[in-house]
Design a protein around this motif. Structure first.
Motif, short mmCIF file in Angstrom:
data_model
loop_
_atom_site.label_atom_id
_atom_site.label_comp_id
_atom_site.label_asym_id
_atom_site.label_seq_id
_atom_site.Cartn_x
_atom_site.Cartn_y
_atom_site.Cartn_z
N MET A 1 -25.75 8.03 51.36
CA MET A 1 -24.52 7.29 51.58
C MET A 1 -24.56 6.02 50.74
SD MET A 1 -23.58 6.11 55.39
CE MET A 1 -22.23 5.03 55.70
N ASP A 2 -23.41 5.57 50.25
CA ASP A 2 -23.36 4.29 49.53
C ASP A 2 -23.59 3.14 50.49
OD1 ASP A 2 -22.74 5.76 47.35
OD2 ASP A 2 -20.83 4.77 46.89
N ALA A 3 -24.16 2.07 49.98
CA ALA A 3 -24.45 0.92 50.83
C ALA A 3 -23.35 -0.14 50.76
CB ALA A 3 -25.79 0.31 50.42
N ASP A 4 -22.25 0.16 50.10
CA ASP A 4 -21.23 -0.88 49.87
C ASP A 4 -20.01 -0.74 50.77
OD1 ASP A 4 -20.17 1.40 48.85
OD2 ASP A 4 -19.86 0.65 46.81
N HIS A 5 -20.16 0.04 51.85
CA HIS A 5 -19.10 0.21 52.86
C HIS A 5 -17.95 1.09 52.39
CE1 HIS A 5 -20.64 -2.78 55.84
NE2 HIS A 5 -21.25 -3.21 54.76
N GLN A 6 -18.11 1.79 51.27
CA GLN A 6 -17.04 2.69 50.83
C GLN A 6 -17.04 3.99 51.63
OE1 GLN A 6 -17.62 2.28 46.30
NE2 GLN A 6 -15.41 2.17 46.58
N HIS A 7 -18.20 4.31 52.20
CA HIS A 7 -18.32 5.54 52.99
C HIS A 7 -18.32 5.21 54.47
CE1 HIS A 7 -20.49 7.44 49.30
NE2 HIS A 7 -19.18 7.55 49.21
N ALA B 1 -12.41 0.45 49.99
CA ALA B 1 -12.75 -0.44 48.89
C ALA B 1 -14.17 -0.96 49.13
CB ALA B 1 -11.78 -1.61 48.83
N ARG B 2 -14.86 -1.29 48.05
CA ARG B 2 -16.20 -1.86 48.16
C ARG B 2 -16.10 -3.19 48.92
NH1 ARG B 2 -20.91 -3.16 45.68
NH2 ARG B 2 -21.33 -1.11 44.84
N ALA B 3 -17.06 -3.47 49.82
CA ALA B 3 -17.02 -4.70 50.59
C ALA B 3 -17.41 -5.90 49.72
CB ALA B 3 -17.94 -4.59 51.82
MG LIG Z 1 -19.31 2.05 45.56
#
Ligand SMILES: [Mg+2]
Ligand SMILES: Nc1nc2c(ncn2[C@@H]2O[C@H](COP(=O)(O)OP(=O)(O)O)[C@@H](O)[C@H]2O)c(=O)[nH]1
Length: 377
Positions: free
Chosen positions: A93-99, A209-211
């Motif tokens: 999972m991405d760590a940037d809150h997009q998922h 969106a990316r956080a």
């Molecule tokens: Mg991302």
């Protein structure tokens, strides 16, 4: 006894420090009743992401951190994370809150039921959306990439380029040694590599969106995609890295000819008549210079592209790398310029002489530089 570990969530990170705490909180909420751990696989981010992960881990041992030194790459980070856990099921999972972590329990239930081998979140399934992403350019690019990927690999998913999926750890480990680990399309890599037919469940994703922070894939997305496709398609005939090195070398050929022409015609005022420059000595001196220029160009490009996962950074490491590259290439350079001079003296056409020199030289260059310049780890 505590409930046995069910799920490991692997989170590759590169400069995501500010996103971690909130993400762990969201995982904790989404995964109530499930025994889980989260593994941040950080490529030694300069913003201190690994320190932040360790700080979180002190208060919550379910959080782990795998800090990789001297290496880069989303796919290899995901693979190593997935291989570093005892959990029977692994997610990436991405760590940037997009998922959205709220999909995790459903994805896990699908696998634990025994009906599915792999769950994944699709940005392009019915009921999914990419509006909140706020990046219509990337939506378009992903759509195109997906189409191409489906054509090349025969995969029928709506989003084989998704970075959010879950599978049995055992399935992954069995074929991990055959994964290419190049580029960012790890799911596609797995789908194209694993022999067992996988029963796949799709989950529509509202891609957010990316956080905090910036996307790392914006600049390299097209390049990495092409490299990944090449790797799956032709990588077993000509290894990807050698192909990249060769392509960079081919560009170096253009640079060498350009430099040679510039030096002879503009700087020395030599005339290029019927495919020949007049004077052997000036030709040899100018060609040596041109080869050095081309070599520097090749060093920079190989550092950026061919060895982007082992990229040398900063003035001193770059200078040292260039010096080592120059040294390992000096054999190649001698072969390059020497054979050109010999061939020219024998009466061969100048262009043939230069080309043969380049081919002989680049074999040396690849063999030695992959070991001594970028092969530290
Ligand atoms: Mg991302
Ligand atoms: N370990 C590691 N993580 C990476 C690398 N490149 C990207 N990531 C992480 O992979 C996830 C997806 O990357 P991101 O830049 O958000 O790509 P985008 O969502 O396609 O714009 C994020 O959590 C990044 O921090 C890398 O080279 N190494």
């Amino acid at each position: 006894m505590t409930k046995p570990l069910q799920l490991a969530v692997v989170l590759p990170t590169l400069n995501e420090r500010k996103n971690l705490a909130a993400l762990v909180e969201r995982l904790d909420q989404a995964l109530t009743g499930i025994s889980w751990e989260a593994i941040f696989v950080d490529d030694n981010s300069p913003d201190g992401t690994a320190d932040e992960a360790r700080a979180l881990s002190l208060g919550d041992p379910r959080i782990r951190c795998l800090q990789r030194i001297g290496r880069r790459g989303l796919a290899s980070a995901a693979i190593e994370g997935m291989c570093s856990t005892a959990a029977p099921v692994v997610a990436v999972m991405d760590a940037d809150h997009q998922h959205d972590p709220n999909l995790l329990p459903g994805m896990l239930a699908a696998i634990e039921s025994g009906e599915y081998d792999l769950s994944y979140a699709s940005r392009f399934a019915d009921g999914a959306s990419t509006e909140a992403w706020g990046r219509p350019d990337r939506v378009k690019a992903s759509g195109l990439a997906n189409k191409l990927a489906r054509k090349v690999t025969g995969v029928t998913l709506t989003d084989p380029m998704s970075g959010y999926f879950m599978m049995r750890a055992e399935t992954l480990r069995k074929d991990a040694h055959r994964l290419s680990g190049v580029g960012f399309k790890i799911l596609l890599d797995i789908l194209a590599t694993v022999d067992a037919p996988l029963r796949i469940k799709e989950f529509p994703l509202n891609f957010a969106a990316r956080a905090e922070g910036e996307s790392k894939l914006d600049q390299t997305v097209v390049f990495e995609f092409l490299v990944g496709l090449y790797d799956k398609w032709l990588g077993r005939f000509i290894p990807t890295r050698f192909a990249l090195f060769g392509t960079v070398g081919a560009l170096g050929v253009v640079v060498q000819f350009g430099a040679l022409w510039l030096i002879l015609n503009l700087l020395l005022g030599e005339r290029f008549i019927y495919g020949h420059w007049s004077n052997n000595t000036t030709f040899n001196i100018a060609n040596t210079l041109a080869a050095v220029i081309a070599m520097t160009f090749n060093f920079v490009l190989n550092n950026e592209l061919t060895y982007s996962d082992k990229r040398l950074r900063g003035f001193a490491p770059l200078l040292r790398g260039w010096a080592k590259f120059a040294m390992t290439c000096s054999l190649g350079l001698l072969t390059n310029v020497g054979s050109a001079a010999a061939l020219k003296a024998m009466g061969f056409h100048d262009v043939i002489a230069v080309l043969v020199g380049i081919v002989l030289g680049s074999v040396w260059n690849f063999a030695l530089s992959s070991k001594f310049v970028w092969g530290r780890y």
